[in-house]
Structures are given as structure tokens and as C-alpha cells.
Scaffold this motif. Sequence first.
Motif, PDB file in Angstrom:
ATOM      1  N   PRO A   1      25.435  27.295  36.853  1.00 39.66           N
ATOM      2  CA  PRO A   1      26.406  27.917  37.755  1.00 39.66           C
ATOM      3  C   PRO A   1      27.300  28.899  37.005  1.00 39.66           C
ATOM      4  CG  PRO A   1      26.293  25.550  38.125  1.00 39.66           C
ATOM      5  CD  PRO A   1      25.517  25.822  36.875  1.00 39.66           C
ATOM      6  N   ARG A   2      27.553  30.057  37.629  1.00 42.05           N
ATOM      7  CA  ARG A   2      28.344  31.105  36.995  1.00 42.05           C
ATOM      8  C   ARG A   2      29.305  31.736  37.985  1.00 42.05           C
ATOM      9  NH1 ARG A   2      23.173  33.859  36.532  1.00 42.05           N
ATOM     10  NH2 ARG A   2      22.593  31.909  37.566  1.00 42.05           N
ATOM     11  N   ALA A   3      30.495  32.074  37.478  1.00 46.03           N
ATOM     12  CA  ALA A   3      31.449  32.898  38.213  1.00 46.03           C
ATOM     13  C   ALA A   3      31.838  34.054  37.301  1.00 46.03           C
ATOM     14  CB  ALA A   3      32.680  32.087  38.626  1.00 46.03           C
ATOM     15  N   ILE A   4      32.475  35.061  37.870  1.00 47.19           N
ATOM     16  CA  ILE A   4      32.820  36.266  37.113  1.00 47.19           C
ATOM     17  C   ILE A   4      34.329  36.481  37.182  1.00 47.19           C
ATOM     18  CG2 ILE A   4      32.481  38.768  36.935  1.00 47.19           C
ATOM     19  CD1 ILE A   4      29.761  38.301  38.370  1.00 47.19           C
ATOM     20  N   VAL A   5      34.926  36.769  36.038  1.00 47.22           N
ATOM     21  CA  VAL A   5      36.349  37.112  35.970  1.00 47.22           C
ATOM     22  C   VAL A   5      36.454  38.561  35.530  1.00 47.22           C
ATOM     23  CG1 VAL A   5      38.571  36.592  34.918  1.00 47.22           C
ATOM     24  CG2 VAL A   5      36.958  34.747  35.379  1.00 47.22           C
ATOM     25  N   VAL A   6      37.148  39.375  36.312  1.00 48.50           N
ATOM     26  CA  VAL A   6      37.355  40.780  35.972  1.00 48.50           C
ATOM     27  C   VAL A   6      38.724  40.923  35.326  1.00 48.50           C
ATOM     28  CG1 VAL A   6      37.533  43.138  36.850  1.00 48.50           C
ATOM     29  CG2 VAL A   6      35.852  41.566  37.818  1.00 48.50           C
TER      30      VAL A   6
ATOM     31  N   ALA B   1      36.054  36.845  45.513  1.00 48.31           N
ATOM     32  CA  ALA B   1      36.765  35.753  46.184  1.00 48.31           C
ATOM     33  C   ALA B   1      38.207  36.135  46.462  1.00 48.31           C
ATOM     34  CB  ALA B   1      36.711  34.493  45.328  1.00 48.31           C
ATOM     35  N   TYR B   2      38.732  37.053  45.654  1.00 51.84           N
ATOM     36  CA  TYR B   2      40.105  37.551  45.801  1.00 51.84           C
ATOM     37  C   TYR B   2      40.090  39.055  45.574  1.00 51.84           C
ATOM     38  CZ  TYR B   2      41.482  32.646  45.289  1.00 51.84           C
ATOM     39  OH  TYR B   2      41.617  31.287  45.447  1.00 51.84           O
TER      40      TYR B   2
ATOM     41  N   ILE C   1      36.747  36.803  40.458  1.00 51.54           N
ATOM     42  CA  ILE C   1      38.193  36.584  40.494  1.00 51.54           C
ATOM     43  C   ILE C   1      38.865  37.617  39.603  1.00 51.54           C
ATOM     44  CG2 ILE C   1      40.060  34.943  40.072  1.00 51.54           C
ATOM     45  CD1 ILE C   1      36.563  33.589  40.214  1.00 51.54           C
ATOM     46  N   PRO C   2      39.800  38.424  40.127  1.00 50.68           N
ATOM     47  CA  PRO C   2      40.523  39.385  39.287  1.00 50.68           C
ATOM     48  C   PRO C   2      41.709  38.720  38.590  1.00 50.68           C
ATOM     49  CG  PRO C   2      41.158  39.668  41.589  1.00 50.68           C
ATOM     50  CD  PRO C   2      40.136  38.563  41.560  1.00 50.68           C
ATOM     51  N   VAL C   3      41.915  39.034  37.316  1.00 48.86           N
ATOM     52  CA  VAL C   3      43.074  38.545  36.570  1.00 48.86           C
ATOM     53  C   VAL C   3      43.633  39.707  35.758  1.00 48.86           C
ATOM     54  CG1 VAL C   3      42.180  36.190  36.389  1.00 48.86           C
ATOM     55  CG2 VAL C   3      41.772  37.812  34.543  1.00 48.86           C
ATOM     56  N   THR C   4      44.883  39.558  35.325  1.00 49.81           N
ATOM     57  CA  THR C   4      45.500  40.581  34.475  1.00 49.81           C
ATOM     58  C   THR C   4      45.913  39.957  33.144  1.00 49.81           C
ATOM     59  OG1 THR C   4      47.770  40.194  35.246  1.00 49.81           O
ATOM     60  CG2 THR C   4      46.415  41.723  36.533  1.00 49.81           C
ATOM     61  N   THR C   5      46.233  40.833  32.195  1.00 42.24           N
ATOM     62  CA  THR C   5      46.649  40.373  30.871  1.00 42.24           C
ATOM     63  C   THR C   5      47.909  39.531  30.952  1.00 42.24           C
ATOM     64  OG1 THR C   5      45.694  42.387  29.933  1.00 42.24           O
ATOM     65  CG2 THR C   5      47.196  41.142  28.533  1.00 42.24           C
TER      66      THR C   5
END
Length: 512
Positions: free
Chosen positions: A123-128, A156-157, A251-255
Motif C-alpha cells: 500500500p502506498r500514499a503520496i505526500v506533495v 485527498a486534500y 496529501i499536500p504538506v508544507t515545510t
Amino acid sequence: MSSKTSTHAPKVNSPADLRNVVLVGSAGSGKTTLFENLIKARIPGYRGEKDDPERLAVLAMATLTNGNTVINLFDAPGNPDYVGELRAGLRAADAALFVVSAADGIDMTTQILWNECASVGMPRAIVVTKLDTERASFEQTVQQCQEVFGAGVHPAYLPFIGEKDQIVGNLSLLSRKVHDYSSGSRTWRNADEGELAAIEDFRTAYVESIITESEDDELLERYFDGDELAVEEVVGNLMKALYHGSFHPVIPVTTSGVGTEELLGVIDRGFPTPLRWKAPTIATLDGDPVDADEISVDAPLLAEVIRTTSDPYAGRLSMVRVFNGTLRPDSTVHVTGRRVQFSGGNGPGDHDDDERVGLLTAPHGVELYPKDVAIAGEIVMVAKLGTAETSDTLSDPAALRVIEPWLLPEPLLPVAIRAASRNDEDKLAGALQRLVVEDSTVKLERAPGTEQLLLWTMGQAHQDLLMNRLKDRYGVNITADPIRAALRETFIKPATAHGRHVKQSGGHGQYA
């Protein structure tokens, strides 16, 4: 440096309470920053670790909690020279988070690793990440992920842009809520009309993919009949959808940490538990394949050494993933190494030994604390397993088993080394032995014909790291020499020739 905020490791009551996750991404993707932000979100006072070459070259582990769920988080090196550590992390984990930089896109190494995970159905998800840099576009990055990784990729977001054109939160496609971090803490509200329009552009495909991949026929029929599904109904199928390895939320994340809470929620509610472990080949010591037992704390012990460290004073410390049963201190386990039997590849030879288990420790954050017992799914550090090497199997002496080791790459860059002095020569053999124990991609060879001692490495960065370890950690000064090639000539067929002997040194001389 890190701060100690606890005096014990998190207690795990059942394998269902565990999530084992590895972060995968190329160097510079923001993977280690994400790792640190996830720890900071759950470990008060954590100040982070120093990013030196040694830290970036090894598989790092941290443990944190999200409600009643215990998350073992791995940060795998992004440099291709350390692919041995990365593959060890893939074996320890039950799911992978692929970290993709919105500024740099997807490189070839990430594609290869994605395909490796796809081949075993992980199973894999991606974080940008790096969405707060110039030229970064979330939608373009998602589109690139869909082109490279396949149609199962769905956001997802969505990033939520604040007043100063900065990302200050995200929009949830399932709940239709806005999560806002602009005040310094996470708050939420219902999306307004414009935000709902942006959500609906992606929501239908996302929800349909979850329901389809979860294979919930009843829910799928209700959805196509036009019923409005409750958010919890869809979330309840998220783990089933991810388990099959063909649905991948983004899922997008920031620094600065925007999006970490949502990411922890996806890990908690969506990633599989150790109860759904996808077992590699398991065999008896004679090589006969056997089926994996049902995962239970009462089953016969089956565990594997993920990586090994060697300290000049404390001795060996083994990172062990317990796949089934229970591991207890002072118990006797059978240690089996079968790398040559399964692959004939690089690594220690086949061996069988009985060992008594030493002290068990497990992290809270990154600090280690003693642990009374380790159940199926847990990952612990085990002291004083004197014969255990990386990828060795630990099993119950009454139910001997061996797990097929993961594939190790062949080192291709040699360096000829010798001790700089007689004093260093006395310490060199022991130091090299520890290097081989710690890093299963290293190979030592005495070159035939020249008798040079060759240290085979994965690349220049790997070579530099090992040379520094010998000097800084083990106090051995070494000299790198040019590699000499032994000259060999081969006679392939009979031959005849005519020659003359002429020597004139006075007198009559010689002639023949």
C-alpha cells in the motif's frame, strides 16, 4: 538534538493498534523535514536531529502515537548509494509514503522504487512537499503523479490559500471542511460556496475510487443510486481501498508543518495493520515452502533482523521486526541466515545458531526505552545477538522457519585500502568486520594476483562515508591506493618460433 519527554516506550496491546510506515523519496524531496515535522506534532519539546552525512545515510526510526494508535515511522535514505538501507525499511514497513517535491517533480529513482513496491502490492500514499516554493503547483504535481504512477492516484486534500497567497491549510474532499493553520494551531470550519466548487471538481473521482477499491458492493450500489453517503462510511472503507495497493491518496504538506495532522489521520485510518501482513516466501530450514501462520501474539515466533549496528563498547544492537508471535527478553530463539541459499548473492554465509535474547528497547520519538515484551507487528532493538546478521530470521526453536531475505544490490565501486601505520594495522581487521556487520551492501575482497585489500561500495558517497567511519568511529587511519590489475597471459594454441643467440664479450664470442 532531541529532548526526552517520556520515560517509557508506548504500550501496544494488539497488532491492530500498530502502523508501520516508511518514507520514500529522492534526496532533496523534503522527506527528512516531513519526518521531523511528524515527530514534532506528537512529541512535545522535540528539537530535531542534526543532519550530518551519517544521519542521512541510515534508516532512521521514530515511534509516535495518534490517539490509541502507535505509529512506527521510518525515514529511508534518498541517495541511491544507500538503497540497501531503503530496502530494509521496505521490509520492516507495511505501507509506504512516497514524498514528491512539487518544485522538482519525480525522478527515475522514485519511479523504480514505486515499481518495486507495486510488484509486491505494498500500500502506498503520496505526500506533495515544497508547495511554498516558486514554480510549485499542486495540480500539476498530481497530474504528473497520475501519468507516472497510474490512474489510482487521487488527491485527498487540496491546498488552502490564505490572504497573503500562502498555503495556510487544506480542504478535505471527504468532509468538505477547511483546516486552517494560520493562527498557529489547527482549526476547522465548513467550506464556503467557492471552496465547495473546488472540492467537487475532485471529490467524485476520489469517493468512487475508495468505494470501488474497497470492493464494498452494497456501498457502491447505494452510491450509484444517488444516496448521500456519510463521511464515516467512506472513511471506514479507506483501509480496505489502500490495502490492495492500487489506490493512492495524495496529501499536500508544507515545510512549516501544514498538513501533518491530516497525514497522521490518513496513516491511522487508512494504512493497514500488521494483521494484514503480506508475507514473503517462508520456508523450513530444508528449503520447503510453508504458508504463513495467522498473525497472533500466541503464534510461534517469527521475526527478522532489519538492520544491525555495532558499538565498540555496547556490542551489537539488532533492529528486529516481529512478524508473528511474541519476543521476550532472556528467551531462546533460533537465528537462521540463508542469503546464499535463496539468492547466492552478497552478504554473510548461511548459518544456524541458538541465541538468548538480551534487553529489548523501543523508541518513543527517537529516544530508546526498555520494553518488557514485543508482540506481532512491533519493531524493537535487541541487544547482544552475537551471531545475528541483517536479514537473518529469528524463530521459535520448536517451529523453525526462515524468511526469504530481501534482494541486495551488488556493490560496483572498489577502493584499495591499507593501514597507515603498524598501530592502525592492528585495529583495521576488527573495524572492517564491524563495517560489514552494519552495512550489508559492503563487500571485502583480497584481490588475487595483487593481494590488495579491496573495499567494494555502492558509489562515491557510500565510499566516502565508510572511509570516514573507519577514521572517526573506529580510530583507524587508512590510505587509499590505486587499484592494480594483475597481468595474466593465456596460451590458447601451440606455436613455434625461430630465434638466434648472439653474445660478444671478447674472444671468440657466442653464436647459435
